[in-house]
Design an enzyme around this catalytic site. Structure first.
Site, PDB file in Angstrom:
ATOM      1  CB  THR A 373      35.666 -19.875  15.647  1.00 49.96           C
ATOM      2  OG1 THR A 373      36.691 -18.952  16.009  1.00 49.96           O
ATOM      3  CG2 THR A 373      34.519 -19.129  15.049  1.00 49.96           C
ATOM      4  CB  THR A 391      34.858 -16.910  17.881  1.00 47.74           C
ATOM      5  OG1 THR A 391      36.089 -17.464  18.326  1.00 47.74           O
ATOM      6  CG2 THR A 391      34.977 -15.397  17.850  1.00 47.74           C
ATOM      7  CD  GLU A 393      41.423 -15.994  18.926  1.00 49.48           C
ATOM      8  OE1 GLU A 393      42.594 -15.969  18.557  1.00 49.48           O
ATOM      9  OE2 GLU A 393      40.489 -15.957  18.117  1.00 49.48           O
ATOM     10  CG  ASP A 413      41.935 -12.668  16.878  1.00 48.71           C
ATOM     11  OD1 ASP A 413      42.807 -13.542  17.040  1.00 48.71           O
ATOM     12  OD2 ASP A 413      40.780 -12.931  16.505  1.00 48.71           O
ATOM     13  CB  SER A 438      40.216 -15.319   9.838  1.00 46.29           C
ATOM     14  OG  SER A 438      41.516 -14.812   9.764  1.00 46.29           O
TER      15      SER A 438
END
Length: 572
Positions: A373, A391, A393, A413, A438
């Site tokens: 990210t 992002t 990932e 995710d 997150s």
């Protein structure tokens, strides 16, 4: 260009302050792109879009138009906070066993990442377009010009990109490999001028035609073919999945911490809820009196993290698909009951999720995000603020690329196994659903409603802890945003805490263990950016662990003393 880049990275000077606009980003070329737009009369949102697009070119390992983003915005005229969701979405054909092998067994996270099935429908461009319609001042096409120049004319390969290729580029496809690696299999050397003509051509088309140049037509068909014919884990994505994708305005998650109002991103991000939870559970302790050098303060922080991550893992997901008890998780009485589990002189024997008001039946889900990210924040002279976390990932995402742009592996995710103990998991795969994140873009207001600091971070599930740590440092320990970001992290998503190697926390390990903490010293892939308001002026901050900088519209640059103790960190 090479000389400019090296100068920006290695020269050191005090943090800058500016009454004009400012951009903080993880790469100086990206920050410069945003500042160029501010100088042309662009808004904070315009600058954030240009910065994001430039990161797409110079930091392809972490972000890009093949991925997704969240944006939290402050409108200086109205005082309103808004947030926007450009998170990737699962194809309509995805089902709860999307990541199962033909023999009916679930894939490991490692096995699920490479190839087509981990690719979610990208959302970043749709988010940019939505935010631009609301808050943009300059023409859409102008925002692309810095990124187009970087791709067309070339940019200097940084040490971090080179290291990323060496450590995390093993799974990229043939097209990306030909671009980033030599014939002998070695990654492109630091200092090389790297041109990306195919990427430049795509950016030029999107600049002229808008996001539909990516989501509809030849590029969309090429993307779908790429993921559906991947040698590993082929997908079932359709051109309709791309055409139907829409970015969404979401209600921001706002709450108080002491005299401050903190606003972040709501579901499908878990960041806004989790950051507030950590802080609210600490509110009854005098963190200011304890101070940054107190092992007790860091123990309290770790205990609050554990409780917040336990609830996050249990309940957070895409609220369009599952019931997420946001109000219950932030209910003052519930948070007081969770805080009461924290003791200053010993560690909790066990950590479990609580039962907030309105909680559905849920089971605990594993934390599956990997460090990756990028984050950026832009402010303009009028005081508007755009804080973006973006992002693809993991490093280089799925490893697949389309017209010079890496495609995300964001669907990993999701929780791969959809059922636990006979109950459906909140963050299971479903068609059209967006995986839990997150990412924690955050804007903090002082007691008079003025922006105090805007910040965010990169690094998988450490993002929540990084943002919360920096806010404790700034709001309780009265540190600058720069020093707060640079401060080492005690990351405790579960029973065992990770004390960041090479930081002040190493010396505290014996004292932390005496308080019952189980601590391991290890490097953490961290990266954060911030802009704070001090004495009526903007002051920028960037993580010394990264190559980031903050640049003022007036030409000033925040230079960072780089973290020399850990010169070769794992991929962030």
């Amino acid at each position: 260009m090479k000389k400019l880049f090296l100068a920006l990275i290695f020269l050191c000077s005090p943090a800058i302050a500016s009454a004009q606009g400012m951009v903080s980003a993880a790469d100086p070329r990206a920050a410069a792109a945003g500042v160029e737009i501010l100088r042309a009369g662009g808004s904070a949102t315009d600058a954030a879009i240009a910065t994001t697009l430039a990161l797409n070119v110079v930091e392809p390992q972490n972000s890009g138009i093949g991925g997704g983003s969240f944006l939290v915005h402050h409108d200086a005229r109205t005082g309103r906070t808004t947030s926007y969701d450009g998170r990737e979405a699962a194809p309509a054909a995805a089902d709860p066993k999307w990541f199962y092998a033909p023999d009916g067994t679930p894939l490991s996270h490692f096995a699920a990442v490479p190839g087509g099935r981990s690719v979610g429908v990208p959302g970043s461009l749709r988010l940019m377009a939505l935010a631009h319609r609301r808050y943009g001042r300059l023409p859409w096409s102008k925002l692309f010009q810095p990124a187009i120049r970087l791709a067309r004319d070339g940019f200097t390969v940084s040490q971090r990109l080179h290291n990323g290729l060496a450590n995390g580029g093993g799974h990229i496809d043939a097209a990306a490999r030909a671009h980033f690696f030599g014939a002998d299999g070695t990654p492109v050397a630091t200092g090389t001028l790297l041109k990306s003509p195919e990427q430049a051509a795509l950016l030029e088309r999107i600049a002229r035609r808008g996001p539909d140049a990516f989501y509809v037509g030849p590029t969309a068909r090429k993307l779908v073919t790429t993921v559906n014919t991947a040698a590993r884990n082929p997908s079932k994505m359709t051109t309709g999945d791309l055409a139907r994708y829409a970015a969404k305005e979401r209600a921001p998650i706002c709450g108080t911490y002491r005299v401050y109002r903190i606003c972040g991103m709501g579901p499908p991000s878990s960041g806004g809820v989790a950051v507030l939870t950590i802080l609210k559970q600490l509110e009854r302790f005098d963190m200011t009196k304890l101070g940054k050098d107190s092992p007790v303060a860091w123990h309290l922080f770790a205990e609050s993290e554990r409780l917040a991550y336990a609830d996050r893992d249990m309940y957070l997901g895409d609220a369009d698909y599952v019931k997420v008890p946001v109000q219950g998780l932030l209910d003052p009485r519930y948070l007081a009951s969770r805080s009461a589990l924290i003791s200053a002189d010993h560690s909790m024997a066990t950590v479990a999720p609580g039962v907030p008001p309105g909680a559905p039946a849920r089971v605990r889900a594993p934390v599956s995000e990997v460090p990756g990210t990028s984050d950026l924040v832009a402010v303009d002279a009028a005081g508007n603020v755009a804080e973006v976390t973006t992002t693809i990932e993991g490093y280089f995402g799925s490893g697949l690329s389309v017209e010079g742009n890496m495609l995300n592996n964001e669907l990993t995710d999701f929780d791969i196994v959809p059922v636990s103990d006979g109950h459906l998991v909140a963050n299971r795969v479903q068609g059209g659903k967006r995986p839990r994140s997150s990412m924690s873009p955050t804007i903090v207001y002082d007691a008079k409603g003025r922006v105090r600091i805007a910040l965010g971070a990169a690094g998988g599930s450490t993002i929540i802890a990084q943002v919360a740590k920096t806010l404790v440092a700034v709001l309780d320990w009265h540190m600058s945003a720069q020093d707060g970001i640079a401060l080492g992290l005690l990351y405790a998503p579960g029973r065992v805490a990770a004390a960041e190697k090479g930081t002040q926390l190493e010396a505290m390990v014996p004292a932390l263990k005496a308080l019952g903490e189980q601590v391991q010293v290890m490097p953490l892939g961290l990266k954060a950016n911030a802009i704070e308001r001090v004495g009526g002026r903007w002051v920028g901050a960037a993580d010394p662990r990264s190559e980031g900088v903050a640049m003022g519209q007036d030409g000033s640059v925040t230079q960072i003393v780089r973290a020399g103790a850990i010169p070769n960190r794992p991929p962030e």
